[in-house]
Motif scaffolding. Structure first.
Motif, PDB file in Angstrom:
ATOM      1  N   PHE A   1      24.698  26.955  -2.034  1.00 18.07           N
ATOM      2  CA  PHE A   1      25.174  27.311  -3.378  1.00 18.07           C
ATOM      3  C   PHE A   1      26.676  27.094  -3.535  1.00 18.07           C
ATOM      4  CE2 PHE A   1      21.451  30.106  -2.588  1.00 18.07           C
ATOM      5  CZ  PHE A   1      20.602  29.521  -3.505  1.00 18.07           C
ATOM      6  N   GLY A   2      27.381  26.925  -2.426  1.00 13.30           N
ATOM      7  CA  GLY A   2      28.814  26.710  -2.511  1.00 13.30           C
ATOM      8  C   GLY A   2      29.518  27.092  -1.226  1.00 13.30           C
ATOM      9  N   ASP A   3      30.832  26.933  -1.235  1.00 10.77           N
ATOM     10  CA  ASP A   3      31.636  27.256  -0.051  1.00 10.77           C
ATOM     11  C   ASP A   3      31.796  28.762   0.084  1.00 10.77           C
ATOM     12  OD1 ASP A   3      31.994  24.577   0.567  1.00 10.77           O
ATOM     13  OD2 ASP A   3      33.829  24.410  -0.630  1.00 10.77           O
ATOM     14  N   ILE A   4      31.516  29.286   1.261  1.00  7.58           N
ATOM     15  CA  ILE A   4      31.607  30.722   1.539  1.00  7.58           C
ATOM     16  C   ILE A   4      32.890  30.991   2.322  1.00  7.58           C
ATOM     17  CG2 ILE A   4      30.550  32.641   2.782  1.00  7.58           C
ATOM     18  CD1 ILE A   4      27.825  31.346   2.241  1.00  7.58           C
ATOM     19  N   ASP A   5      33.735  31.864   1.793  1.00 11.81           N
ATOM     20  CA  ASP A   5      34.975  32.234   2.481  1.00 11.81           C
ATOM     21  C   ASP A   5      34.729  33.251   3.587  1.00 11.81           C
ATOM     22  OD1 ASP A   5      36.689  30.541   1.205  1.00 11.81           O
ATOM     23  OD2 ASP A   5      37.580  32.044  -0.121  1.00 11.81           O
ATOM     24  N   GLU A   6      33.958  34.309   3.274  1.00 15.21           N
ATOM     25  CA  GLU A   6      33.769  35.393   4.237  1.00 15.21           C
ATOM     26  C   GLU A   6      32.351  35.946   4.143  1.00 15.21           C
ATOM     27  OE1 GLU A   6      36.053  36.210   6.374  1.00 15.21           O
ATOM     28  OE2 GLU A   6      38.051  35.940   5.486  1.00 15.21           O
ATOM     29  N   VAL A   7      31.845  36.447   5.255  1.00 18.55           N
ATOM     30  CA  VAL A   7      30.564  37.151   5.308  1.00 18.55           C
ATOM     31  C   VAL A   7      30.762  38.442   6.092  1.00 18.55           C
ATOM     32  CG1 VAL A   7      28.193  37.129   6.197  1.00 18.55           C
ATOM     33  CG2 VAL A   7      29.157  35.060   5.186  1.00 18.55           C
ATOM     34  N   PHE A   8      30.284  39.556   5.539  1.00 21.99           N
ATOM     35  CA  PHE A   8      30.332  40.837   6.240  1.00 21.99           C
ATOM     36  C   PHE A   8      28.924  41.416   6.290  1.00 21.99           C
ATOM     37  CE2 PHE A   8      31.479  45.583   5.802  1.00 21.99           C
ATOM     38  CZ  PHE A   8      31.303  45.787   7.163  1.00 21.99           C
ATOM     39  N   LEU A   9      28.327  41.395   7.476  1.00 23.88           N
ATOM     40  CA  LEU A   9      26.991  41.943   7.678  1.00 23.88           C
ATOM     41  C   LEU A   9      27.080  43.443   7.919  1.00 23.88           C
ATOM     42  CD1 LEU A   9      25.390  39.298  10.054  1.00 23.88           C
ATOM     43  CD2 LEU A   9      24.448  39.991   7.856  1.00 23.88           C
TER      44      LEU A   9
END
Length: 235
Positions: free
Chosen positions: A55-63
């Motif tokens: 869907f696009g560029d992801i800067d950060e992920v917090f699980l």
């Protein structure tokens, strides 16, 4: 009887159960979504990026993880742009399959933006009350030992202060007290939605005027333009 030992309970702002309500329209700087019911294959940061990266560029992920550090199936995902975040959110929301992932605009991101956020309100002040008085009222009503609102950097964030979230922390004798704390805070957040719908949406939002100006002063300034029916000053 001896008092029960206090246990610590935690809930991120977006984990609170909110009653069904009209969605608050996002602003162009809303870039973060909160995703729940993630599949097992998305139990790592790389797994979430693989799942949503189309869907696009992801800067950060917090699980989000439980006390045993196991993934809970929930994650904050910060996209590089609003349009990419909206594309992901709409695609996830369009799925009606049983057990499908769900997505929402991040309440944490909006709360931390204050009056510049989608609500046009100081959300954290509405939740905490002046000098934390609202939180203390909730703590007493629930019978909890303590109740705090904290702003935390996500552990995976590449830069300090760039990927923060609102965490609620309660020390309670049992889980029912924590559940009551979360219910009452949810009610406070629902009131923020209501205030936005009745007082802020379709209103003129002003920033940068002198702090010394009062409600009376603002009405005087705008009198030549037809006047103001009501004024709400958010600090």
């Amino acid at each position: 009887a001896a008092a029960k030992p206090l246990m610590m309970y935690f809930s991120y702002l977006d984990e609170l159960a909110l009653p069904p309500q009209q969605e608050v329209a996002p602003k162009l700087d809303d870039r973060e979504i909160f995703v729940t019911h993630l599949p097992q294959k998305a139990g790592t940061e790389d797994g979430v990026r693989f799942l949503l990266g189309n869907f696009g560029d992801i800067d950060e992920v917090f699980l989000l993880r439980d006390p045993q550090q196991r993934p809970t199936g929930k994650a904050y995902v910060l996209f590089k742009s609003h349009s990419e975040a909206r594309k992901a959110l709409e695609a996830i929301q369009s799925s009606s399959a049983d057990g499908a992932s769900k997505a929402f605009w991040s309440e944490s991101e909006r709360a931390l933006r204050g009056t510049r956020g989608a609500y046009g309100l100081n959300v954290l002040r509405h939740l905490q009350g002046q000098h934390g008085t609202r939180l203390q009222e909730i703590r007493k009503a629930a019978g909890a030992g303590s109740l705090q609102l904290e702003i935390l950097d996500a552990p995976e964030a590449r830069f300090s202060g760039t990927f923060q979230h609102v965490l609620l922390v309660a020390s309670c004798g049992d889980a029912s007290q924590a559940k009551e704390c979360w219910r009452l805070i949810s009610a406070s957040l629902a009131r923020v939605h209501q205030i936005h719908a009745t007082e802020v949406r379709n209103s003129l939002v002003l920033r940068g005027f002198p702090a010394s100006w009062s409600e009376k002063g603002l009405k005087f300034v705008f009198a030549p333009f037809g006047g103001l029916t009501s004024v709400t000053i958010e600090e």
